[in-house]
Design a protein around this motif. Structure first.
Motif, PDB file in Angstrom:
ATOM      1  N   THR A 302      32.799  43.362  43.647  1.00 37.71           N
ATOM      2  CA  THR A 302      31.867  42.419  44.275  1.00 37.71           C
ATOM      3  C   THR A 302      30.454  42.974  44.282  1.00 37.71           C
ATOM      4  O   THR A 302      29.490  42.264  44.003  1.00 37.71           O
ATOM      5  N   ASP A 396      34.889  35.198  39.369  1.00 39.09           N
ATOM      6  CA  ASP A 396      35.740  36.184  40.018  1.00 39.09           C
ATOM      7  C   ASP A 396      37.200  35.811  39.781  1.00 39.09           C
ATOM      8  O   ASP A 396      37.547  34.639  39.759  1.00 39.09           O
ATOM      9  N   GLU A 397      38.039  36.813  39.619  1.00 33.61           N
ATOM     10  CA  GLU A 397      39.471  36.601  39.391  1.00 33.61           C
ATOM     11  C   GLU A 397      39.644  35.576  38.285  1.00 33.61           C
ATOM     12  O   GLU A 397      40.299  34.558  38.436  1.00 33.61           O
ATOM     13  N   GLY A 553      41.656  38.592  46.472  1.00 35.18           N
ATOM     14  CA  GLY A 553      40.340  38.837  47.017  1.00 35.18           C
ATOM     15  C   GLY A 553      40.088  39.127  48.482  1.00 35.18           C
ATOM     16  O   GLY A 553      39.097  39.745  48.791  1.00 35.18           O
TER      17      GLY A 553
HETATM   18 MG    MG Z   1      37.335  40.883  44.519  1.00 29.80          MG
END
Ligand code: MG
Ligand code: ADP
Length: 699
Positions: A302, A396-397, A553
């Motif tokens: 992050t 993200d992901e 997350g």
């Molecule tokens: Mg993460």
């Protein structure tokens, strides 16, 4: 039209009905399709076993002998036909659950047969269920020494379209059409790699004369398959790298520096520093960045995302971050707001539950350029989300998104924005090479300092008391606990019941007011979910009981225990992801895998791997070996962009590496594949046989 395009229905013994089934079930329409339908295995039919040589755990074997009697045994669905089959060393049983009448009529008593199948050992006796049976004659020339086996479907069996039928058909096809097959690889590759020609390879894969010949054929076909993929990826990448981009980030400016000096809460790890450098170089290169950031759970991706955004902002661009769930988007939004305190940056959050009026304002800010960072879910890709000057997209992901969704983000500026995709699902190297072959890859291979390795233990239902005691002890120390129940789409209702039942039981074991528990699952309203999550994040609840919605997350450093119920129902990568929710603070953390005490061999192996390794990459490799590439997490959702017909990513790593090296080398020397010796290769990147893949969208 080449004669390889001839429809298979014109081959002897097919006809319209069977042709229709071949097309529907196996996607075989033309002669070429058929020739490229490879067997999934070959069986050596030169070795015969004697009954007294049988041992438990043998693979498929063949025995010569005779049936000396039939008998019906059992009742209901267990009703079966049992034949006693003997040779001069002993007796075994052959067993059929269906087709009893046909079997007895076809295989007569006291006739010599060759029986082929996998022997089971039970109660001191061997039996072979549903064996394959051939008459035994002195002349065995009609039986190939290496018998190929082709996949068939249930429907095909009804029309007697067996593996052997395909093999026979293939024989006709080879005889008539093999001479029409043209070589697909350039001569210089065939020579330097010592490959057999495509014609020879096809002949030998379907009708091998020896194991050596078969191996050569397999090698050539596997190489071609993997090489075609790698060449396409390398070619796309080289085109992208040649195309100039107007989105150039020439400098690192005030925002980045000011953040670094005043706001950065901790020293970056060396891996984070290295990765940020790699990204900076891309952003300033004058070409579009297309980079994959891989880093195990908790490795601090992050922060890298945030600092990458600052570089883009310093150069006058807007940026956005897309996360797969609302919970995660919220969490990113909150931590970004916190981390960017006192900096002149306008951050907005856009998700499915953003109110209409707020949404309108966000859109305005985006098109006017007053909003700098937009964080959200896939709400971001909707067409009405228009930026003034989007320069960077972070996902993200990323394994949670499909190729098409990602491609939509590319279209949000006239010059495609720079792209950074992040994933914590460690993907085996070979899979990454094929799935993300045209991306540059950065790896964070170091966790922030001071983390203690998580202790993982496997317990069965019978040991639940121990687990309760451990949870109580940790809560007394002020820690928090996750309890996760499986959720599988098909049985969502049942799973929800199990979750609710589990929750009530836990409430009895951990009663208020001493303990506070909360529950989260996919069918709750977003607001309720967020409230429960928020309570847990803020430390109001000791325990969060949930389905896998927390899988990706979430960050609660005070949580130190992760209990996974029915852990046998999870894949390795998913277990590892879940485990990554704890161990984020300085305290010793635990991952408890609870399973039924009856476990399959496979599940037992998975639990053992989890107990003995904390390394996401080791686990991903093990997963690939245990489950095969088709089942690897991350490929189910986004889908493998192509199917492999003969190569296997777990077994053919060496061929893959070689194919990749050669493809890169060729494209480096001849980026557009325009030289005469590469004519055939140009064809391979313009037309990929059978599959309709848009290579430029694979990223
Ligand atoms: Mg993460
Ligand atoms: P992931 O890579 O799984 O997305 P996160 O970015 O959520 O990991 O980071 C996990 C935790 O580690 C967060 O609490 C974050 O603040 C912390 N963290 C990140 N980088 C560092 C660092 N260099 N030193 C200490 N803690 C860090």
């Amino acid at each position: 039209m080449s004669s390889l395009d001839t429809p298979v229905k014109y081959l002897p013994g097919i006809g319209p009905k069977r042709a229709e089934i071949l097309a529907a079930d196996l996607n075989i329409v033309t002669v070429e399709d058929l020739l490229l339908y490879f067997p999934y295995k070959h069986v050596d039919k030169t070795r015969f076993y004697k009954i007294n040589e049988l041992a438990p755990d043998l693979p498929y074997i063949q025995i010569i002998g005779k049936i000396v009697g039939y008998q019906m045994v059992g009742e209901g669905i267990k009703k079966r036909l049992v034949a006693t089959f003997i040779d001069d060393t002993g007796a075994i049983e052959l067993v059929w659950f269906q087709g009893h009448k046909w079997v007895q009529q076809t295989y007569t008593i006291n006739t010599l047969y060759i029986v082929y199948g996998k022997p089971n050992f039970f109660n001191g006796k061997y039996s072979i269920p549903h064996p394959e049976i051939d008459p035994f004659t002195d002349d065995q020339s009609f039986r190939p020494a290496l018998q190929p086996y082709y996949n068939t479907t249930e429907r095909m069996k009804k029309y007697f379209m067996t593996s052997r039928w395909i093999h026979k058909l293939m024989g006709h096809c080879l005889e008539k059409y093999l001479k029409e097959v043209e070589e697909t690889l350039p001569t210089y590759l065939i020579k330097s790699l010592n490959l057999v020609s495509l014609r020879d390879a096809l002949q030998s894969i379907h009708y091998p004369q020896s194991i050596a010949e078969l191996k050569k054929a397999e090698y050539r076909l596997k190489f071609e398959e993997l090489f075609t993929i790698q060449l396409n990826l390398a070619y796309q990448k080289s085109i992208r790298k040649k195309m100039p981009s107007s989105l150039i980030c020439r400098q690192v400016g005030d925002l980045f520096h000011s953040f670094y000096q005043h706001n950065l809460p901790f020293e970056l790890t060396n891996a984070q520093k290295r990765v940020i450098k790699e990204i900076r170089k891309d952003l300033g290169s004058g070409h579009q960045m297309n980079r994959l950031l891989q880093g195990d759970v908790g490795s601090g991706k992050t922060l890298v995302a945030l600092m990458t955004m600052l570089i883009a902002l310093d150069n006058g661009f807007q940026t956005c971050l897309m996360a797969p769930t609302e919970i995660l988007a919220n969490q990113h939004y909150e931590s970004f707001v916190r981390l960017l305190q006192n900096l002149p940056i306008n951050i907005q959050l856009l998700t499915g539950s953003t109110k209409k009026s707020a949404r309108r304002q966000i859109m305005e800010g985006l098109s006017e350029g007053t909003t700098h960072i937009l964080i959200g879910t896939h709400a971001l890709i909707e067409d009405n989300v228009q930026f003034k000057n989007l320069g960077l997209v972070i996902i993200d992901e990323q394994h949670r998104f499909g190729v098409a969704q990602r491609a939509k983000l590319w279209q949000k500026n006239t010059s495609p924005p720079h792209v950074l995709v992040m994933t914590a699902t460690p993907i085996p190297r070979t899979l990454a090479m094929t799935l993300y072959g045209d991306l540059d890859v950065s790896v964070i291979d170091e966790l922030p300092p001071g983390r203690k390795p998580i202790i993982t233990r496997h317990f069965t239902d019978l040991q639940r008391e121990k687990v309760i005691a451990l949870i109580k002890r940790e809560i007394e120390l002020g820690r928090q606990v996750y309890i996760v129940f499986p959720l599988i789409k098909e049985s969502e209702k049942l799973d929800l019941k199990a979750l609710e039942k589990g929750f009530h039981q836990l409430q009895k074991q951990f009663p208020p007011p001493q303990y506070s528990l909360c529950m989260v699952h996919g069918q709750m309203k977003a607001a309720e979910k967020d409230e429960a999550m928020k309570g847990f994040v803020e430390g109001k609840h000791h325990m969060l009981v949930s389905t896998t919605v927390i899988e990706v997350g979430v960050n609660v450093p005070n949580a130190s225990v992760m209990v996974i119920e029915n852990a046998e129902r999870f894949g390795l990568s998913q277990l590892h992801q879940l485990r990554g929710r704890v161990g984020r603070g300085a305290d010793q953390s635990y991952c408890i895998l609870l399973t039924s005490h009856k476990l399959s061999e496979d599940a037992r192996k998975r639990m053992h791997i989890m107990e003995t390794s904390n390394d996401g990459f080791v686990i991903a490799e093990a997963d690939l070996k245990l489950r095969g590439p088709g089942d690897i997490e991350g490929t189910q959702q986004s889908g493998m962009p192509f199917e492999l017909h003969i190569a296997n990513l777990a077994k053919d790593q060496q061929i893959l590496q070689m194919a990749k090296d050669i493809a890169m080398d060729i494209v480096e020397k001849d980026p557009l594949l325009n030289s005469p010796e590469n004519v055939k290769l140009k064809f391979l990147v313009s037309k990929t046989r059978k599959e309709n893949i848009n290579w430029s969208l694979i990223s």
